[in-house]
Design a protein around this motif. Structure first.
Motif, PDB file in Angstrom:
ATOM      1  N   ILE A   1       0.862  -1.184   0.000  1.00 50.85           N
ATOM      2  CA  ILE A   1       0.000   0.000   0.000  1.00 50.85           C
ATOM      3  C   ILE A   1       0.896   1.232   0.000  1.00 50.85           C
ATOM      4  O   ILE A   1       1.877   1.291   0.741  1.00 50.85           O
ATOM      5  CB  ILE A   1      -0.934   0.023   1.221  1.00 50.85           C
ATOM      6  CG1 ILE A   1      -1.866  -1.191   1.190  1.00 50.85           C
ATOM      7  CG2 ILE A   1      -1.741   1.314   1.255  1.00 50.85           C
ATOM      8  CD1 ILE A   1      -2.810  -1.278   2.380  1.00 50.85           C
ATOM      9  N   GLY A   2       0.587   2.186  -0.838  1.00 53.63           N
ATOM     10  CA  GLY A   2       1.400   3.390  -0.912  1.00 53.63           C
ATOM     11  C   GLY A   2       0.571   4.628  -1.165  1.00 53.63           C
ATOM     12  O   GLY A   2      -0.583   4.536  -1.605  1.00 53.63           O
ATOM     13  N   ASP A   3       1.153   5.764  -0.869  1.00 56.87           N
ATOM     14  CA  ASP A   3       0.509   7.022  -1.229  1.00 56.87           C
ATOM     15  C   ASP A   3       1.563   8.065  -1.567  1.00 56.87           C
ATOM     16  O   ASP A   3       2.747   7.909  -1.263  1.00 56.87           O
ATOM     17  CB  ASP A   3      -0.440   7.524  -0.129  1.00 56.87           C
ATOM     18  CG  ASP A   3       0.263   7.891   1.169  1.00 56.87           C
ATOM     19  OD1 ASP A   3       1.497   8.050   1.180  1.00 56.87           O
ATOM     20  OD2 ASP A   3      -0.419   8.010   2.202  1.00 56.87           O
ATOM     21  N   ILE A   4       1.122   9.101  -2.255  1.00 58.19           N
ATOM     22  CA  ILE A   4       2.001  10.199  -2.637  1.00 58.19           C
ATOM     23  C   ILE A   4       2.107  11.174  -1.477  1.00 58.19           C
ATOM     24  O   ILE A   4       1.091  11.642  -0.953  1.00 58.19           O
ATOM     25  CB  ILE A   4       1.464  10.925  -3.883  1.00 58.19           C
ATOM     26  CG1 ILE A   4       1.429   9.972  -5.080  1.00 58.19           C
ATOM     27  CG2 ILE A   4       2.324  12.152  -4.200  1.00 58.19           C
ATOM     28  CD1 ILE A   4       0.809  10.578  -6.329  1.00 58.19           C
TER      29      ILE A   4
ATOM     30  N   ALA B   1      -3.196   7.388  -4.104  1.00 56.04           N
ATOM     31  CA  ALA B   1      -2.799   6.213  -3.322  1.00 56.04           C
ATOM     32  C   ALA B   1      -2.953   4.979  -4.205  1.00 56.04           C
ATOM     33  O   ALA B   1      -3.587   5.012  -5.253  1.00 56.04           O
ATOM     34  CB  ALA B   1      -3.653   6.084  -2.065  1.00 56.04           C
ATOM     35  N   PHE B   2      -2.361   3.876  -3.768  1.00 56.54           N
ATOM     36  CA  PHE B   2      -2.454   2.645  -4.543  1.00 56.54           C
ATOM     37  C   PHE B   2      -2.260   1.445  -3.628  1.00 56.54           C
ATOM     38  O   PHE B   2      -1.747   1.567  -2.519  1.00 56.54           O
ATOM     39  CB  PHE B   2      -1.393   2.612  -5.655  1.00 56.54           C
ATOM     40  CG  PHE B   2       0.017   2.459  -5.142  1.00 56.54           C
ATOM     41  CD1 PHE B   2       0.596   1.212  -4.994  1.00 56.54           C
ATOM     42  CD2 PHE B   2       0.760   3.574  -4.795  1.00 56.54           C
ATOM     43  CE1 PHE B   2       1.893   1.067  -4.517  1.00 56.54           C
ATOM     44  CE2 PHE B   2       2.057   3.450  -4.312  1.00 56.54           C
ATOM     45  CZ  PHE B   2       2.629   2.190  -4.175  1.00 56.54           C
ATOM     46  N   GLN B   3      -2.679   0.288  -4.112  1.00 57.19           N
ATOM     47  CA  GLN B   3      -2.370  -0.946  -3.409  1.00 57.19           C
ATOM     48  C   GLN B   3      -2.359  -2.101  -4.394  1.00 57.19           C
ATOM     49  O   GLN B   3      -2.988  -2.061  -5.443  1.00 57.19           O
ATOM     50  CB  GLN B   3      -3.347  -1.208  -2.266  1.00 57.19           C
ATOM     51  CG  GLN B   3      -4.793  -1.371  -2.647  1.00 57.19           C
ATOM     52  CD  GLN B   3      -5.686  -1.503  -1.413  1.00 57.19           C
ATOM     53  OE1 GLN B   3      -5.670  -0.656  -0.520  1.00 57.19           O
ATOM     54  NE2 GLN B   3      -6.455  -2.568  -1.352  1.00 57.19           N
TER      55      GLN B   3
ATOM     56  N   ILE C   1       9.676   3.563   3.506  1.00 52.63           N
ATOM     57  CA  ILE C   1       9.181   2.206   3.304  1.00 52.63           C
ATOM     58  C   ILE C   1       9.346   1.421   4.609  1.00 52.63           C
ATOM     59  O   ILE C   1      10.415   1.443   5.202  1.00 52.63           O
ATOM     60  CB  ILE C   1       9.938   1.467   2.180  1.00 52.63           C
ATOM     61  CG1 ILE C   1       9.925   2.261   0.881  1.00 52.63           C
ATOM     62  CG2 ILE C   1       9.339   0.078   1.956  1.00 52.63           C
ATOM     63  CD1 ILE C   1      10.737   1.612  -0.231  1.00 52.63           C
ATOM     64  N   LEU C   2       8.283   0.755   5.031  1.00 55.99           N
ATOM     65  CA  LEU C   2       8.356  -0.099   6.220  1.00 55.99           C
ATOM     66  C   LEU C   2       7.586  -1.388   5.966  1.00 55.99           C
ATOM     67  O   LEU C   2       6.613  -1.414   5.206  1.00 55.99           O
ATOM     68  CB  LEU C   2       7.781   0.605   7.455  1.00 55.99           C
ATOM     69  CG  LEU C   2       8.610   1.750   8.058  1.00 55.99           C
ATOM     70  CD1 LEU C   2       7.851   2.383   9.206  1.00 55.99           C
ATOM     71  CD2 LEU C   2       9.980   1.255   8.522  1.00 55.99           C
ATOM     72  N   LEU C   3       8.021  -2.459   6.637  1.00 56.51           N
ATOM     73  CA  LEU C   3       7.417  -3.779   6.464  1.00 56.51           C
ATOM     74  C   LEU C   3       6.962  -4.333   7.807  1.00 56.51           C
ATOM     75  O   LEU C   3       7.625  -4.129   8.823  1.00 56.51           O
ATOM     76  CB  LEU C   3       8.432  -4.726   5.822  1.00 56.51           C
ATOM     77  CG  LEU C   3       8.053  -6.187   5.646  1.00 56.51           C
ATOM     78  CD1 LEU C   3       8.650  -6.744   4.349  1.00 56.51           C
ATOM     79  CD2 LEU C   3       8.557  -7.031   6.833  1.00 56.51           C
ATOM     80  N   SER C   4       5.832  -5.061   7.777  1.00 53.91           N
ATOM     81  CA  SER C   4       5.331  -5.701   8.994  1.00 53.91           C
ATOM     82  C   SER C   4       5.014  -7.169   8.732  1.00 53.91           C
ATOM     83  O   SER C   4       4.411  -7.518   7.720  1.00 53.91           O
ATOM     84  CB  SER C   4       4.059  -5.001   9.487  1.00 53.91           C
ATOM     85  OG  SER C   4       3.478  -5.719  10.565  1.00 53.91           O
ATOM     86  N   THR C   5       5.439  -8.006   9.675  1.00 56.84           N
ATOM     87  CA  THR C   5       5.075  -9.428   9.654  1.00 56.84           C
ATOM     88  C   THR C   5       4.033  -9.730  10.719  1.00 56.84           C
ATOM     89  O   THR C   5       3.719 -10.885  10.965  1.00 56.84           O
ATOM     90  CB  THR C   5       6.318 -10.305   9.908  1.00 56.84           C
ATOM     91  OG1 THR C   5       6.799 -10.058  11.246  1.00 56.84           O
ATOM     92  CG2 THR C   5       7.414 -10.012   8.898  1.00 56.84           C
TER      93      THR C   5
ATOM     94  N   ILE D   1       5.426   3.891   1.447  1.00 59.28           N
ATOM     95  CA  ILE D   1       5.047   2.541   1.061  1.00 59.28           C
ATOM     96  C   ILE D   1       5.031   1.631   2.279  1.00 59.28           C
ATOM     97  O   ILE D   1       6.028   1.527   3.009  1.00 59.28           O
ATOM     98  CB  ILE D   1       6.018   1.962   0.009  1.00 59.28           C
ATOM     99  CG1 ILE D   1       5.994   2.828  -1.263  1.00 59.28           C
ATOM    100  CG2 ILE D   1       5.658   0.515  -0.320  1.00 59.28           C
ATOM    101  CD1 ILE D   1       7.029   2.421  -2.295  1.00 59.28           C
ATOM    102  N   GLY D   2       3.899   0.985   2.505  1.00 55.84           N
ATOM    103  CA  GLY D   2       3.779   0.005   3.577  1.00 55.84           C
ATOM    104  C   GLY D   2       3.679  -1.396   2.985  1.00 55.84           C
ATOM    105  O   GLY D   2       2.953  -1.612   2.008  1.00 55.84           O
ATOM    106  N   ILE D   3       4.419  -2.331   3.562  1.00 57.24           N
ATOM    107  CA  ILE D   3       4.423  -3.721   3.095  1.00 57.24           C
ATOM    108  C   ILE D   3       3.933  -4.604   4.234  1.00 57.24           C
ATOM    109  O   ILE D   3       4.437  -4.521   5.356  1.00 57.24           O
ATOM    110  CB  ILE D   3       5.839  -4.167   2.685  1.00 57.24           C
ATOM    111  CG1 ILE D   3       6.421  -3.225   1.632  1.00 57.24           C
ATOM    112  CG2 ILE D   3       5.823  -5.601   2.169  1.00 57.24           C
ATOM    113  CD1 ILE D   3       7.906  -3.439   1.388  1.00 57.24           C
TER     114      ILE D   3
END
Length: 223
Positions: free
Chosen positions: A14-17, A59-61, A136-140, A88-90
């Motif tokens: 998921i991301g946004d400007i 925004a986008f996903q 950019i960040l990632l979550s498990t 950007i979120g992952i």
């Protein structure tokens, strides 16, 4: 070692400007945004469970079933949209709805929840003076904490490098990648000397940055 097939069957992006309301020529920007996502959908269609979809214009996903090209995909996205800045979120996890491959906005599950949480964390950190910054960040979901900390630390360090690049340097890097990392072809495409290409790559710490992308991808492949 945990495996994506067992624990993380899907990867939501998921991301946004950033500061989209302050952009000049918003219509042109949104068209560029849409074209870039369409190109990713075409080039990486085998990796996608659901296509990248524009949401609310800025925004986008998207949803991946294969993360093996994730890092190069995101880097291409950022370069293609420059000078637009992205958050950007992952999120790694499951899908709880029937997957709609044509419209990522119609899908939902833990991976999307985690990706959204990372976007919120990025926005929050931008307002806090002493917080480490990363776009950019990632979550498990806390299931692979050590991997998560390592990945997000590298994302933060990469952000420090990227923010120092000029638009001209980004253009050279983008062209260098499009020419399969051939300095001479890059120089010919841009009508500049090969020494100028070499200087730009060294001054941007591109080789260190590119190595970090490879390292990140290797770590992600272990999840």
């Amino acid at each position: 070692m945990v495996t994506a097939a067992t624990y993380y069957p899907y990867i939501a992006i998921i991301g946004d400007i950033k500061d989209s309301r302050k952009l000049e020529h918003r219509g042109t920007t949104q068209q560029k945004f849409t074209r870039t996502l369409e190109r990713l959908n075409q080039v990486y269609q085998k990796d996608l469970a659901a296509k990248f979809t524009v949401s609310m214009g800025d925004a986008f996903q998207g949803l991946l079933k294969d993360a093996s090209h994730l890092m190069v995909m995101l880097f291409e996205l950022e370069l293609d949209l420059a000078p637009i800045e992205l958050r950007i979120g992952i999120g790694l996890g499951d899908i709880e709805t029937e997957i709609n491959p044509e419209n990522s906005l119609l899908n939902d599950g833990s991976c999307y929840h985690r990706a959204r949480a990372m976007i919120e964390w990025i926005e929050k950190s931008e307002k806090q003076y002493e917080q480490r910054h990363s776009n950019i960040l990632l979550s498990t979901g806390g299931q692979a904490v050590h991997y998560e900390k390592l990945i997000n630390t590298i994302f933060s360090l990469e952000s420090v490098i990227k923010t120092k690049w000029t638009e001209r340097q980004k253009e050279i890097i983008r062209t260098y990648l499009a020419n399969e990392k051939n300095q001479y072809m890059t120089a010919k495409t841009l009508n500049i000397g090969q020494s100028s290409v070499n200087k730009a790559l060294k001054s941007t710490d591109f080789y260190t940055f590119n190595h970090s992308l490879d390292t990140l991808q290797n770590v992600l492949n272990e999840l």
